[in-house]
Design a protein around this motif. Structure first.
Motif, PDB file in Angstrom:
ATOM      1  N   ASP A 141       9.105   6.397   4.642  1.00 11.90           N
ATOM      2  CA  ASP A 141      10.412   5.812   4.943  1.00 11.90           C
ATOM      3  C   ASP A 141      10.369   5.383   6.412  1.00 11.90           C
ATOM      4  OD1 ASP A 141      13.884   6.908   4.534  1.00 11.90           O
ATOM      5  OD2 ASP A 141      13.001   4.994   5.105  1.00 11.90           O
ATOM      6  N   SER A 163       0.664   3.777  -5.403  1.00 13.95           N
ATOM      7  CA  SER A 163       1.746   3.606  -4.443  1.00 13.95           C
ATOM      8  C   SER A 163       2.716   2.547  -4.947  1.00 13.95           C
ATOM      9  CB  SER A 163       1.193   3.194  -3.075  1.00 13.95           C
ATOM     10  OG  SER A 163       2.229   2.966  -2.162  1.00 13.95           O
ATOM     11  N   ASP A 164       3.996   2.692  -4.620  1.00 11.53           N
ATOM     12  CA  ASP A 164       5.014   1.711  -5.014  1.00 11.53           C
ATOM     13  C   ASP A 164       5.728   1.188  -3.770  1.00 11.53           C
ATOM     14  OD1 ASP A 164       7.759   3.960  -5.963  1.00 11.53           O
ATOM     15  OD2 ASP A 164       6.311   4.022  -4.326  1.00 11.53           O
ATOM     16  N   CYS A 165       4.958   0.705  -2.839  1.00 13.16           N
ATOM     17  CA  CYS A 165       5.487   0.281  -1.544  1.00 13.16           C
ATOM     18  C   CYS A 165       6.465  -0.883  -1.681  1.00 13.16           C
ATOM     19  CB  CYS A 165       4.321  -0.121  -0.636  1.00 13.16           C
ATOM     20  SG  CYS A 165       4.804  -0.658   0.996  1.00 13.16           S
ATOM     21  N   LYS A 166       7.569  -0.806  -0.938  1.00 14.83           N
ATOM     22  CA  LYS A 166       8.555  -1.878  -0.879  1.00 14.83           C
ATOM     23  C   LYS A 166       8.898  -2.128   0.586  1.00 14.83           C
ATOM     24  CE  LYS A 166      10.747  -0.740  -5.306  1.00 14.83           C
ATOM     25  NZ  LYS A 166       9.846   0.402  -5.598  1.00 14.83           N
ATOM     26  N   THR A 207       9.480   1.498   2.394  1.00 12.53           N
ATOM     27  CA  THR A 207       9.661   2.724   1.627  1.00 12.53           C
ATOM     28  C   THR A 207       8.638   2.787   0.509  1.00 12.53           C
ATOM     29  OG1 THR A 207      11.281   1.639   0.187  1.00 12.53           O
ATOM     30  CG2 THR A 207      12.138   2.845   2.091  1.00 12.53           C
ATOM     31  N   GLY A 208       8.359   3.989   0.059  1.00 14.83           N
ATOM     32  CA  GLY A 208       7.437   4.151  -1.060  1.00 14.83           C
ATOM     33  C   GLY A 208       6.975   5.585  -1.196  1.00 14.83           C
ATOM     34  N   THR A 209       6.292   5.842  -2.272  1.00 16.65           N
ATOM     35  CA  THR A 209       5.666   7.145  -2.509  1.00 16.65           C
ATOM     36  C   THR A 209       4.225   6.912  -2.895  1.00 16.65           C
ATOM     37  OG1 THR A 209       6.348   7.108  -4.836  1.00 16.65           O
ATOM     38  CG2 THR A 209       7.828   8.200  -3.264  1.00 16.65           C
ATOM     39  N   SER A 226      -0.014  -2.194  -1.008  1.00 18.85           N
ATOM     40  CA  SER A 226       0.060  -0.795  -1.409  1.00 18.85           C
ATOM     41  C   SER A 226      -1.324  -0.235  -1.688  1.00 18.85           C
ATOM     42  CB  SER A 226       0.909  -0.644  -2.683  1.00 18.85           C
ATOM     43  OG  SER A 226       2.216  -1.113  -2.466  1.00 18.85           O
ATOM     44  N   CYS A 242       1.281   2.807   2.170  1.00 21.21           N
ATOM     45  CA  CYS A 242       2.161   1.642   2.137  1.00 21.21           C
ATOM     46  C   CYS A 242       1.964   0.862   3.428  1.00 21.21           C
ATOM     47  CB  CYS A 242       3.636   2.049   2.035  1.00 21.21           C
ATOM     48  SG  CYS A 242       4.101   2.833   0.483  1.00 21.21           S
ATOM     49  N   SER A 302       1.692   8.772   3.363  1.00 19.97           N
ATOM     50  CA  SER A 302       2.937   9.491   3.102  1.00 19.97           C
ATOM     51  C   SER A 302       2.927  10.887   3.708  1.00 19.97           C
ATOM     52  CB  SER A 302       3.179   9.582   1.595  1.00 19.97           C
ATOM     53  OG  SER A 302       2.125  10.304   0.987  1.00 19.97           O
TER      54      SER A 302
END
Length: 385
Positions: A340, A240-243, A259-261, A236, A265, A334
């Motif tokens: 996404d 960022s909170d990338c998953k 996904t993430g914001t 990330s 990511c 993003s």
């Protein structure tokens, strides 16, 4: 402070089992500044693989004063390589001085490769077989498997009555031969312009063969993400909170859903081994919401723009020869603070042409697998030569 460990330009990135004279020249940097290693009390190379730490070896520091600042030379002891199977390995360097111990690099360890020599009989290197040869052998084997018992022969039926022979009709007389026609005029010689030749199907087919002749091997492992996120790490950017999760898309293919914001990511491959002095090309299939920022080797930013949310697109980039990086990375920025993304079929290959996805050679059917299948066929009553 970010510490880095790199191969010096022109140094090899691989060594054969038993070779104690191949020299790796390595460079230590701190915040992109060369580190003065002449003050070190000891330098230790620590070696591992995907399963963890293996062993270590001290570096001879007596000759550091004769080298460029930040550089040191590393030769493997024969004992160090004696029991290493061929494959990919990691390298960390621990430098101890009066202030304490510094570990290079701060991030992922440096990759190198151990290759087999001609006398190596460990069996770690397994020959692969071509798929077409395998299919042909399987078809041949299937024809040898014992069939069921043949049924009893039925009774012979009664012989029918013989029919009467008809009369032979009279033969007609041959007709007369017609006159020979005049010889036609010779046609004009045809011409082919250069554009027509280049666009012809035969030429295009030949061009494709040339483009693909030196490429096609996938240097990444688990590039179809069949084993969860083995050899891959989620990464990330700031805020960022990338998953990332493994899933199946609407095409029925295994893929990664990211996904993430926030700012960025992505993923990077933890285990990559390739010749950094050769041109390489990285590519993926991708769709979703976000801006593809980088795909390929290293940390150079290449903005590919916003991608489609409806269908997959094949995107990639080429890294010129002489790269000091061994990181294969896929990154997204993003769109309206949202990422996404679906990605699948990652590939890193020699050359500047992105070819269709294929697995790493180590993930192809091997002679060992072939032997197991052969044993199963024999157990069923068949044979396989």
């Amino acid at each position: 402070m970010a510490k880095t460990l790199e191969f010096a330009y022109g140094t090899p990135h691989e060594v054969k089992v038993g070779d104690d004279e191949t020299t790796f020249t390595l460079v230590c940097k701190n915040e992109d500044l060369l580190v003065d290693l002449t003050t070190a009390k000891s330098i230790t190379a620590k070696i591992g693989n995907s399963s963890g730490y293996l062993r270590e070896q001290l570096i001879n520091i007596d000759k550091l004063a004769n080298l460029t600042t930040g550089q040191f030379k590393f030769n493997f002891d024969k004992d160090t390589l004696a029991n290493f199977p061929t494959g990919n390995y990691f390298l960390e360097v621990w430098v101890t001085n009066d202030q304490g111990t510094s570990i290079y690099p701060s991030g992922s360890p440096l990759n190198f490769t151990v290759t087999t020599n001609i006398e190596n009989s460990s069996g770690a290197s397994i020959t692969t077989i071509a798929f077409d040869d395998f299919v042909q052998a399987m078809n041949k084997a299937a024809s040898t498997i014992a069939k069921g018992d043949k049924g009893d022969k039925g009774d012979k039926g009664d012989k029918g009555d013989k029919g009467d022979k008809g009369d032979t009709g009279p033969q007609g007389e041959p007709g007369q031969t017609g006159p020979q026609g005049d010889k036609g005029d010779k046609g004009d010689t045809g011409t082919v312009d250069n554009t027509g030749l280049i666009n012809s199907q035969a030429f295009q087919s030949l061009q494709t063969q040339v483009d693909n002749s030196a490429v096609g091997i996938n240097l990444l492992t688990n590039s179809n993400f069949a084993s969860e996120l083995d050899n891959w790490s989620v990464n990330s950017g700031a805020n960022s909170d990338c998953k990332a999760t493994v899933t199946t898309d609407s095409d029925g293919d295994t893929c990664i859903h990211i996904t993430g914001t926030g700012v960025a990511c992505g993923l990077y491959c933890k285990l990559v081994s390739f010749n950094q002095n050769q041109v390489t090309t990285g590519s993926i299939l991708v769709k979703g919401t976000g801006t593809l920022n980088a795909v390929g080797v290293g940390y150079g930013q290449t903005n590919f723009g916003t991608i489609s949310t409806e269908y997959y697109s094949k995107v990639g980039s080429t890294m010129p020869a002489g790269s000091n990086s061994s990181i294969f990375r896929i990154y997204f920025n993003s769109v309206n603070d949202v990422v996404d993304i679906y990605i699948k079929f990652a590939k890193l290959e020699p050359g500047s042409h992105a070819t269709d996805w294929c697995p790493n050679p180590t993930e192809i059917l091997t002679q060992s697998d072939y032997a197991k299948i052969k044993a199963a066929i024999v157990a069923l009553g068949g044979s396989l030569s």
